[in-house]
Design an enzyme around this catalytic site. Structure first.
Site, PDB file in Angstrom:
ATOM      1  N   SER A 140       0.847  -1.192   0.000  1.00 23.17           N
ATOM      2  CA  SER A 140       0.000   0.000   0.000  1.00 23.17           C
ATOM      3  C   SER A 140       0.887   1.248   0.000  1.00 23.17           C
ATOM      4  CB  SER A 140      -0.964  -0.034   1.197  1.00 23.17           C
ATOM      5  OG  SER A 140      -1.979   0.924   1.059  1.00 23.17           O
ATOM      6  N   ASP A 165      -8.966  -5.069  -6.064  1.00 25.57           N
ATOM      7  CA  ASP A 165      -8.587  -3.990  -5.147  1.00 25.57           C
ATOM      8  C   ASP A 165      -9.474  -2.774  -5.362  1.00 25.57           C
ATOM      9  OD1 ASP A 165      -7.301  -2.116  -3.524  1.00 25.57           O
ATOM     10  OD2 ASP A 165      -5.309  -2.896  -3.996  1.00 25.57           O
ATOM     11  N   HIS A 188      -7.681  -5.236  -1.450  1.00 30.79           N
ATOM     12  CA  HIS A 188      -6.411  -4.547  -1.224  1.00 30.79           C
ATOM     13  C   HIS A 188      -5.383  -5.408  -0.499  1.00 30.79           C
ATOM     14  CE1 HIS A 188      -3.666  -1.268  -1.028  1.00 30.79           C
ATOM     15  NE2 HIS A 188      -3.763  -1.112   0.276  1.00 30.79           N
TER      16      HIS A 188
END
Length: 713
Positions: free
Chosen positions: A582, A657, A689
């Site tokens: 991320s 995602d 995600h």
């Protein structure tokens, strides 16, 4: 057969040493602390409503423990529940019960709700009600007379079995009763029931102006598209209003909230008298917050209680917390002084006092003790690496620390404030649970967990404090190989996140912070992790150092870590690797392109590649809009820097995602092709995600193999 004492000592010592040579499997390194290596805990803890006892779950029932005596007994068992059931109604496993009193509670099975009630020495199970199987976001009225829930985009009330549609919007892009603003600003729900159960406040979000974004389901043939509404930085945002539904009159009133329709409505709080609602109205630039009070009857503005402004951003994270039995005095949590603190407000007088002060942050407000005029909270007052529990008198401001052991403490306060459930761990303590008497400040231990890792070969872990270029301390950890030899040189993996709302380095169990780090140490790697400026729980100056230039200050801080690593004689400076997910994926990719000479290998998961493609609320808080900060966005954009790649880069993304949308890494792949740059890529179908569950073992094996292939050899 007889053994001499000396022989027995040798056997015992040998057994002890061999017991600590066991190595983690990849499955244990990834999911072990949630499965076979889980630290013992007290399951399903909750205080009784009268604060005289607490409940905990077991495999086949619930225990009740009286306080302060800690006398324990079975509250209800599976066999007791099944005694009055037969056939298909017999419970195969014990349900999770929510207790209203020690004699009554309820549980759910699918969409069905059941009462459980003590009858003499026995317990009976009774049908209560059934909700629609599509019901979501279910909340129960506190008088147990009904449920409020959503089905798709509309809001419903089931009261005593009668169902009422509170909203009836045909357009599915108008959403009622759900969390809004991408769940930023501490928002985790969209239904707010008044204290007297007479009214229901709810978010109404109009997304018709937001561009639809495709999320493809590849598990079906042909593949199917599901559009989501995903407002990207600099583009039109959704419009949110707040409705009030009166249960008795069956009427809806919408609050008359003036201003830009793209503003944010946060910190929704009912006044305890159920006559008014407080809403934090935050402008889209996120630098001006008005805490407004609105009439629940007319929807009109009654007053602005206070205003907060900032040159960077204001980020409300919690609702108002009213003092016990008061509809005029409340606690507001604010970072206005540079650290998150507690402020006492009165609706007539305004600000009464700043309750907590200092270069540290309150991390959680735990509750009140009305009789002693005390507020309980957790904070970083001792050190940012730990959390401790405190109480403060709201009249005298006298403050007292309630725990004594180092580590990360969390607390659950009884309703009357007389007892505090304290659970903590530190680098050498897997878990301890104590019950603190807040009147005497004495505690009783109710759990000390054994170390589930004691049979494993563990690495040496050293705490590291470095300094940023401005002298700010930076906290990190270095994890040495389990067979460490100071005369050898080892490859290094730097794991990082370094973004807002995250902290990797704390004094918690395990000391490494992650068993995968230890798995890699067992394979002969050094692992290093550090929280640079921009990360959480260090105050606004530390966090806002990255404002308008994400990926700049953070990399300069992480380079201090690299400088430290290269100074160590046992580090192979030619074999440095980096990994993050991320924001950490953004940082990993940024390093591989902006400082290509530093890391030989990088693994970037779910990376933000172009901040213009990330959602409005988060991005514009830290970067402003692309229109107002074009240079900052250009600097952070990685699509025009692909040609700088020199090392080996593996990029990984979840195909579904909906946080960092797949297009980030797809566009990066296209840029790599356009520039003739070779890289590696892997996709996890069916995952959003984060790659979770058993597939996470596959993910971390792939990451491990990539470092083995290109860094270790």
């Amino acid at each position: 057969m007889k053994f001499s004492k000396f022989t027995l000592l040798i056997l015992l010592t040998g057994s002890f040493l061999s017991a600590q040579t066991q190595k983690f499997t990849i499955a244990e390194a990834v999911n072990g602390l949630r499965s076979n290596l889980a630290v013992k805990n007290i399951s399903q803890f909750s205080w009784s409503d009268d604060s005289k006892s607490f409940y905990q779950g077991t495999k086949n029932g619930y225990l009740i423990t009286e306080v302060p005596s800690l006398k324990q007994d079975t509250l209800v068992s599976l066999s007791q529940l099944n005694r009055n059931l037969s056939g298909e109604n017999i419970l195969k496993s014990f349900p999770r019960i929510t207790f209203i009193t020690k004699d009554k509670g309820y549980f759910t099975q699918g969409s069905k709700y059941f009462w459980v009630e003590r009858s003499g020495k026995d317990w009976k199970v009774k049908d209560w009600t059934s909700l629609d199987e599509a019901a979501e976001n279910v909340q129960m009225l506190s008088n147990n007379q009904g449920f409020v829930y959503t089905i798709k985009n509309n809001l419903y009330l089931n009261k005593n079995g009668k169902v009422v549609a509170i909203t009836n919007d045909k357009n599915e892009d108008i959403v009622n009763g759900q969390a809004v603003h991408q769940r930023e600003f501490g928002i985790d729900k969209g239904i707010f029931i008044s204290p007297d159960n007479s009214q229901i406040a709810f978010y109404r979000m109009d997304q018709t102006m937001v561009t639809s974004y495709p999320i493809i389901d590849w598990s079906v043939t042909p593949a199917a598209n599901k559009n989501i509404k995903y407002p990207m930085a600099g583009t039109p945002s959704h419009h949110v209003t707040l409705g009030i539904y009166d249960i008795k009159t069956d009427k809806k009133t919408f609050l008359n909230i003036e201003g830009d329709p793209e503003q944010y409505l946060t910190a929704v709080t009912w006044n305890p008298d159920s006559q008014s609602v407080f809403v934090g109205v935050l402008n889209r630039d996120q630098n001006d917050l008005h805490m407004n009070q609105y009439s629940a009857v007319t929807g009109n503005l009654m007053k602005t209680v206070f205003e907060e402004k900032s040159a960077e951003y204001v980020e409300p994270q919690t609702p108002l917390s009213f003092f016990p039995n008061s509809s005029t005095d409340f606690v507001w949590q604010s970072q206005r002084t540079g650290f998150n603190h507690l402020f006492h407000y009165n609706l007539e007088k305004g600000l009464v006092a700043q309750l907590t002060k200092g270069s540290w942050s309150v991390t959680e407000l735990l509750g009140f003790n009305e009789k002693k005029k005390e507020i309980y909270f957790a904070s970083t007052q001792e050190t940012p690496l730990e959390r401790h529990l405190y109480k403060i008198n709201w009249n005298t401001f006298q403050t007292q620390k309630l725990d004594s052991a180092p580590g990360m403490h969390t607390g659950i306060l009884s309703k009357d404030g007389n007892h505090l459930y304290d659970i903590y761990s530190n680098s050498t303590t897997p878990r301890v649970v104590n019950l603190i008497n807040t009147n005497t400040d004495k505690f009783k231990n109710i759990l000390t967990a054994d170390d589930p890792l004691k049979k494993y070969q563990r690495p040496e872990i050293k705490n590291v404090t470095l300094k940023a270029e401005d002298g700010t301390p930076l906290y990190g950890k270095i994890i040495l190989p389990t067979d460490f030899d100071a005369n050898k040189k080892y490859p290094v993996i730097v794991y990082l996140y370094n973004g807002p709302h995250a902290q990797l380095v704390t004094n918690a169990f395990p000391a490494s912070g992650n068993l995968w780090y230890e798995f890699m140490a067992q394979k002969g790697y050094i692992v290093f992790t550090m929280d640079g400026r921009g990360s959480s729980n260090r105050g606004l100056k530390f966090e806002q150092a990255v404002f308008r230039h994400l990926g700049d200050v953070e990399m300069r801080d992480q380079l201090k870590g690299v400088e430290y690593l290269k100074s160590l004689p046992y580090v192979n400076a030619d074999k440095l690797g980096i990994h993050g997910w991320s924001f950490g994926g953004f940082m990993t990719t940024s390093f591989m392109l902006k400082h290509p000479e530093v890391f030989k290998v990088g693994v970037a998961g779910g990376p933000v590649i172009d901040w213009k493609m990330y959602e409005i609320m988060y991005t514009e808080r830290y970067m402003d809009s692309p229109q107002n900060n074009p240079e900052g966005y250009k600097q952070a954009n990685l699509l025009d820097k692909v040609q700088n790649l020199k090392g080996h880069l593996l990029m990984i993304h979840g195909a579904q995602d909906n946080v960092v949308v797949w297009q980030h890494s797809i566009k990066f792949l296209k840029a790599a092709v356009d520039n003739g740059v070779q890289m590696d890529y892997f996709v996890y179908p069916g995952h959003e995600h984060n790659v979770l569950g058993k597939d996470r073992v596959h993910l971390m094996q792939k990451v491990t193999d990539y470092f083995d292939e290109y860094l270790k050899k």
